[in-house]
Design a protein around this motif. Structure first.
Motif, mmCIF file in Angstrom:
data_model
loop_
_atom_site.group_PDB
_atom_site.id
_atom_site.type_symbol
_atom_site.label_atom_id
_atom_site.label_comp_id
_atom_site.label_asym_id
_atom_site.label_seq_id
_atom_site.Cartn_x
_atom_site.Cartn_y
_atom_site.Cartn_z
ATOM 1 N N TRP A 36 0.827 -1.197 0.000
ATOM 2 C CA TRP A 36 0.000 0.000 0.000
ATOM 3 C C TRP A 36 0.869 1.258 0.000
ATOM 4 C CZ3 TRP A 36 -4.322 -1.066 4.221
ATOM 5 C CH2 TRP A 36 -5.124 -2.130 3.791
ATOM 6 N N THR A 37 1.937 1.232 0.773
ATOM 7 C CA THR A 37 2.828 2.384 0.827
ATOM 8 C C THR A 37 3.536 2.581 -0.504
ATOM 9 O OG1 THR A 37 3.188 1.954 3.186
ATOM 10 C CG2 THR A 37 4.722 3.454 2.105
ATOM 11 N N ALA A 38 4.016 1.482 -1.103
ATOM 12 C CA ALA A 38 4.703 1.591 -2.392
ATOM 13 C C ALA A 38 3.762 2.146 -3.461
ATOM 14 C CB ALA A 38 5.234 0.220 -2.805
ATOM 15 N N TRP A 39 2.518 1.644 -3.501
ATOM 16 C CA TRP A 39 1.562 2.164 -4.477
ATOM 17 C C TRP A 39 1.289 3.644 -4.242
ATOM 18 C CZ3 TRP A 39 -2.271 -2.378 -3.271
ATOM 19 C CH2 TRP A 39 -1.791 -3.552 -3.866
ATOM 20 N N THR A 40 1.236 4.043 -2.978
ATOM 21 C CA THR A 40 1.006 5.460 -2.663
ATOM 22 C C THR A 40 2.129 6.324 -3.208
ATOM 23 O OG1 THR A 40 -0.217 4.881 -0.647
ATOM 24 C CG2 THR A 40 0.700 7.107 -0.772
ATOM 25 N N LEU B 108 -8.301 2.030 -1.997
ATOM 26 C CA LEU B 108 -7.368 3.106 -1.683
ATOM 27 C C LEU B 108 -7.590 4.339 -2.549
ATOM 28 C CD1 LEU B 108 -4.168 0.897 -1.336
ATOM 29 C CD2 LEU B 108 -5.203 2.237 0.517
ATOM 30 N N GLY B 109 -8.331 4.207 -3.643
ATOM 31 C CA GLY B 109 -8.602 5.352 -4.511
ATOM 32 C C GLY B 109 -7.444 5.709 -5.412
ATOM 33 N N MET B 110 -6.596 4.741 -5.736
ATOM 34 C CA MET B 110 -5.410 5.006 -6.558
ATOM 35 C C MET B 110 -5.707 4.629 -8.003
ATOM 36 S SD MET B 110 -2.340 3.910 -4.002
ATOM 37 C CE MET B 110 -2.391 4.474 -2.290
ATOM 38 N N THR B 111 -6.448 5.484 -8.667
ATOM 39 C CA THR B 111 -6.889 5.180 -10.026
ATOM 40 C C THR B 111 -5.775 5.328 -11.054
ATOM 41 O OG1 THR B 111 -7.648 7.473 -10.278
ATOM 42 C CG2 THR B 111 -9.266 5.836 -9.525
#
Length: 397
Positions: free
Chosen positions: A128-132, A185-188
């Motif tokens: 999750w942190t890496a994707w952020t 997470l809303g990471m479109t």
């Protein structure tokens, strides 16, 4: 690891403390904290950029790319010729395609060494942190260029079922959960591709061709053999050991023996480690073949063409090299180790004066008695106390 071995030999099984189930409120707070991290990183990447038109925009884009990367000197930042080539690549890709795609082979599961990741195989706070961080890099580049920027991660774990005995079932479960997590997470602007679905048709033959070439080169070229041996030593710690039923304590001793053949450990442990070394040595040419085939078949471009309809990408990498940057996957902080990939560790959450996101090895968490955090029975992170950096320094001593 030395401290963990000493404790195991003294009779400590290094069991985990009881896990704590996160409430829905606490889970939502983590999501909000990651959103805050994303906004903070975008602000850091875009601060003080040069105002101006299109010419300034490309220089600003290169600055953003540098700020969002680690091991910058290895990528060629600071070298005018390499930076010029990188800026030209950005321009050419942006002129030919929409959206602008940043593509990086990354992840797809958890390295199946229990001392690294325990029994965890689904995405956790490390991913999750890496994707952020990747989402923030895409946001910042989109802001300075005024265009749609997407980040395409191409999981390479499922490509290593033959050489590292990676579990295909775990890779499938990881893929499905990643798709769901990214929506929540809303990471479109971040996509985790289904790599096997998008592989070019000649993939098996191409891997075999490169593997055979690597095997032959190792036999006749001493420098190639040295590099392959170095590769094999690193692969020892990515080999699937979870498939071998054993206690965590046993895995600690085995991993220590893999790292040091002369370590003062039980003979049966050292013998098992030698067997694993031979297994990895035999599989190394195939591993090299996979890495070469990724480039010779232009897999990132092939995946981008199917996912986004674009045929050119800006290639990122987890092994920084001239002209290709290694994106930062963790924010700066007292627990941060930039080189530790999310698939080789587990997520860490520390709350003190500020929220800290990090990644650590499972063995570190157990020695430090960090508490596992779960939601719905799924592992998400270890809770590190305030001052967790002191724990890490003590473990390294």
């Amino acid at each position: 690891m030395r401290l963990a071995v000493a404790r195991v030999l003294a009779g400590d099984p290094l069991d985990t403390p009881p896990a704590r189930e996160l409430s829905a409120f606490e889970l939502e707070q983590i999501r909000r904290d990651l959103q805050t991290l994303r906004h903070t990183q975008v602000r850091d990447y875009t601060r003080g950029l040069e105002p101006g038109g299109a010419r300034a925009a490309w220089g600003n884009a290169l600055t953003v790319l540098r700020r969002g990367s680690t091991y910058r000197s290895r990528s060629g930042f600071g070298d005018p010729a390499t930076e010029g080539a990188m800026r030209l690549t950005l321009q050419q890709v942006a002129e030919r395609t929409s959206p602008l795609v940043l593509a990086v082979p990354l992840g797809g599961g958890k390295a199946a060494n229990p001392t690294k990741t325990g029994n965890n195989h689904l995405p956790d706070l490390a991913e999750w942190t890496a994707w952020t961080m990747l989402a923030a890099l895409g946001d910042a580049l989109g802001e300075v260029l005024g265009r749609d920027v997407r980040v395409l991660t191409i999981p390479d774990a499922p490509l290593h079922t033959s050489d590292l005995a990676f579990s295909a079932a775990e890779a499938t479960a990881h893929q499905r959960q990643a798709e769901s997590d990214l929506v929540w997470l809303g990471m479109t602007n971040v996509v985790v591709a289904d790599t096997l679905r998008h592989l070019p048709a000649p993939w098996p033959e191409e891997v075999r061709r490169h593997a055979e070439a690597a095997h032959k080169a190792m036999a006749i070229d001493p420098s190639t053999k040295i590099k392959a041996d170095e590769q094999a030593r690193s692969l020892l710690f990515s080999l699937n050991l979870r498939a071998q039923p054993a206690s965590f304590a046993r895995h600690v001793l085995l991993t220590a023996a893999l790292g040091d053949p002369q370590a003062d450990l039980p003979n049966d442990v050292r013998a098992e480690a030698e067997d694993l070394r031979r297994q990895v040595a035999r599989a190394t040419p195939h591993y090299i073949g996979v890495n070469h085939a990724l480039r010779s078949l232009r897999v990132p471009q092939a995946v981008a063409a199917q996912v986004f309809g674009v045929e050119e990408v800006v290639r990122l990498t987890v092994h920084a090299k001239p002209g290709e940057t290694r994106p930062a996957l963790l924010p700066n902080g007292p627990l941060t180790r930039p080189g530790l990939l999310p698939m080789h560790g587990v997520g860490v959450l520390a709350r003190g004066d500020r929220v800290t996101f990090a990644t650590e090895f499972e063995v570190e968490a157990r020695v430090a008695r960090h508490q596992p955090l779960r939601h719905g029975g799924r592992f998400l992170a270890h809770a590190a106390p305030k001052g967790g950096a002191d724990d890490r320094r003590a473990l390294a001593a």
